[in-house]
Design a protein around this motif. Structure first.
Motif, short mmCIF file in Angstrom:
data_model
loop_
_atom_site.label_atom_id
_atom_site.label_comp_id
_atom_site.label_asym_id
_atom_site.label_seq_id
_atom_site.Cartn_x
_atom_site.Cartn_y
_atom_site.Cartn_z
N LEU A 30 0.84 -1.20 0.00
CA LEU A 30 0.00 0.00 0.00
C LEU A 30 0.87 1.25 0.00
O LEU A 30 0.59 2.21 -0.74
N ASN A 31 1.92 1.25 0.80
CA ASN A 31 2.82 2.40 0.83
C ASN A 31 3.48 2.61 -0.52
O ASN A 31 3.68 3.75 -0.96
N ARG A 32 3.84 1.51 -1.18
CA ARG A 32 4.42 1.62 -2.52
C ARG A 32 3.41 2.23 -3.49
O ARG A 32 3.74 3.12 -4.28
N ARG A 91 -0.97 0.00 -16.26
CA ARG A 91 0.33 -0.65 -16.06
C ARG A 91 0.32 -1.52 -14.81
O ARG A 91 0.73 -2.69 -14.85
N GLU A 92 -0.16 -0.98 -13.71
CA GLU A 92 -0.13 -1.72 -12.45
C GLU A 92 -1.12 -2.89 -12.47
O GLU A 92 -0.84 -3.95 -11.91
N GLN A 93 -2.26 -2.71 -13.13
CA GLN A 93 -3.22 -3.80 -13.23
C GLN A 93 -2.67 -4.95 -14.07
O GLN A 93 -2.94 -6.12 -13.79
N ALA A 94 -1.89 -4.61 -15.10
CA ALA A 94 -1.29 -5.64 -15.95
C ALA A 94 -0.21 -6.42 -15.21
O ALA A 94 -0.03 -7.62 -15.44
N LEU A 95 0.51 -5.76 -14.31
CA LEU A 95 1.60 -6.40 -13.59
C LEU A 95 1.11 -7.24 -12.42
O LEU A 95 1.68 -8.30 -12.13
N ASP A 99 -1.70 -5.27 -6.74
CA ASP A 99 -1.11 -3.93 -6.79
C ASP A 99 -1.99 -2.98 -7.59
O ASP A 99 -2.06 -1.78 -7.29
N GLY A 100 -2.66 -3.51 -8.62
CA GLY A 100 -3.57 -2.68 -9.39
C GLY A 100 -4.70 -2.13 -8.53
O GLY A 100 -5.06 -0.96 -8.63
N LEU A 101 -5.25 -2.98 -7.67
CA LEU A 101 -6.32 -2.54 -6.77
C LEU A 101 -5.81 -1.51 -5.77
O LEU A 101 -6.49 -0.52 -5.49
N LEU A 102 -4.62 -1.73 -5.26
CA LEU A 102 -4.06 -0.80 -4.27
C LEU A 102 -3.78 0.56 -4.89
O LEU A 102 -4.07 1.60 -4.30
N VAL A 103 -3.22 0.58 -6.10
CA VAL A 103 -2.96 1.84 -6.78
C VAL A 103 -4.28 2.54 -7.11
O VAL A 103 -4.39 3.77 -6.99
#
Length: 287
Positions: A30-32, A91-95, A99-103
Motif C-alpha cells: 500500500l505504501n508503494r 500498467r499496475e493492473q497488468a503487472l 497492486d492494481g487494486l491498491l494503486v
C-alpha cells in the motif's frame, strides 16, 4: 492549476473495504502504491464562479435547487489526475491484480484530497469577499443527473484547461476526476438552509451508472473496465465487500462538514465507529 494533495492511507483502505483486518505485507505494498501515485500523478483543478441563475441553467433537479437556495453565486469546480493516471492504472493492473487494486484505491484518495484542497481554496477566496461556502454537491447525486456533465465541463472550462470529457454514458474521463458545485452566499445571511445531499466520495457515479459492475472498481476504474469485464480481480485483497455503493445514497446528509448516512442513527456500532468519527459511513454494512 496544480493542487497539493497526498494519499490518505486509511482512506484508501476504506475504499477497499478494510475493516481492521491484519494487513501483513499489504501495508508495504500500500505504501508503494501511495508513493507511485504521489510521485507520478499531478492533481490539477479549475473552477469558475458564475451567477446562481446561470448555474441553474445547466444544473437541473430539485435537490441542487434546494442546495443553492440563498446563494447569489456558484462555483463550478473540476479536479482530475489526468491521462497519466489512466496509464498508471493500466500498467499496475497488468503487472499485478493486487497492486492494481491498491494503486486504484490510492488514486481515488489522491483525487479526493485534491478536491478537498480546491474546495478549501474556493471557500478561502469567497471568505475574502464576505461570502460563505456551502458543502460541495456533485452531478450524479440526488436528482442532479450525470447528463449535465458535458455542459458542466464546458461551463467551468475543464474541457479545455484539464482535457476532461464525458463519455456517452456521461462518466468522466479521465476516470480519476471529480466535478462539484459549491454555493456562495453572504456570510451575514442566514438564508442558506443546506441541501438534502452532499458530495459523494467520487463525484461521477450514481447507482445506475455502475450497475452490473463491482462498486469497488467503479469508484475509479478506467472506462475500459467500466464498459466491460474488469481485467483484474473483483475481490479485494483485504476481503472487503464491493457490493455496497461506491457513492453515498440519496439519504446521505451533510451536517457540520461531515457526511453521515441516515442508517448511522440506528447502527449499534455508531458510538465506536471509526468511519463515523471521520465523517464517513459504511452505507449499512458495519464491520
Amino acid at each position: 492549476m496544480e493542487l497539493k494533495a497526498h494519499v490518505k492511507r486509511e482512506e484508501a483502505l476504506a475504499f477497499l473495504g478494510h475493516r481492521g483486518q491484519e494487513l501483513g505485507d499489504l501495508r508495504d505494498r500500500l505504501n508503494r502504491a501511495a508513493a507511485l501515485c504521489e510521485t507520478e500523478l499531478v492533481p490539477r483543478g479549475v473552477y469558475r464562479v458564475v451567477p446562481a441563475r446561470v448555474a441553474r441553467e445547466i444544473l437541473p433537479g430539485e435537490d441542487i435547487a434546494r442546495h443553492l437556495e440563498g446563494c447569489d453565486e456558484v462555483a463550478l469546480m473540476a479536479v482530475t489526475l489526468g491521462a497519466q493516471s489512466e496509464m498508471l492504472l493500466r500498467r499496475e493492473q497488468a503487472l499485478s491484480a493486487t497492486d492494481g487494486l491498491l494503486v486504484d484505491a490510492c488514486a481515488s484518495s489522491l483525487v479526493e484530497q485534491a478536491a478537498d484542497a480546491l474546495n478549501a481554496l474556493i471557500a478561502e477566496e469567497a471568505a475574502a469577499r464576505g461570502l460563505a461556502a456551502t458543502p460541495r454537491f456533485s452531478p450524479g447525486y440526488g436528482d442532479l443527473p450525470l447528463s449535465c456533465q458535458p455542459a458542466f465541463l464546458a461551463a467551468c472550462g475543464a474541457d479545455r484547461a484539464l482535457g476532461m470529457r464525458a463519455t456517452a454514458a456521461n462518466l468522466l474521463v479521465p476516470a480519476k476526476s471529480i466535478t462539484a458545485v459549491i454555493g456562495l452566499y453572504p456570510q451575514a445571511s442566514s438564508a442558506w438552509e443546506g441541501g438534502l445531499t452532499s458530495t459523494p466520495t467520487e463525484g461521477a457515479w450514481d447507482a445506475d451508472a455502475v450497475a452490473g459492475v463491482s462498486a469497488g472498481m467503479a469508484a475509479g476504474a478506467s472506462p475500459e473496465v467500466i464498459a466491460g469485464t474488469p481485467s483484474f480481480a473483483e475481490v479485494s485483497p483485504l476481503g472487503g465487500d464491493f457490493s455496497r455503493p461506491s457513492a453515498p445514497p440519496a439519504d446521505d446528509v451533510r451536517k457540520g462538514g461531515a457526511s453521515l448516512d441516515a442508517r448511522c442513527s440506528t447502527c449499534p456500532l455508531a458510538e465506536t465507529c471509526a468511519l463515523r468519527a471521520q465523517g464517513r459511513t459504511c452505507y449499512g454494512n458495519p464491520a
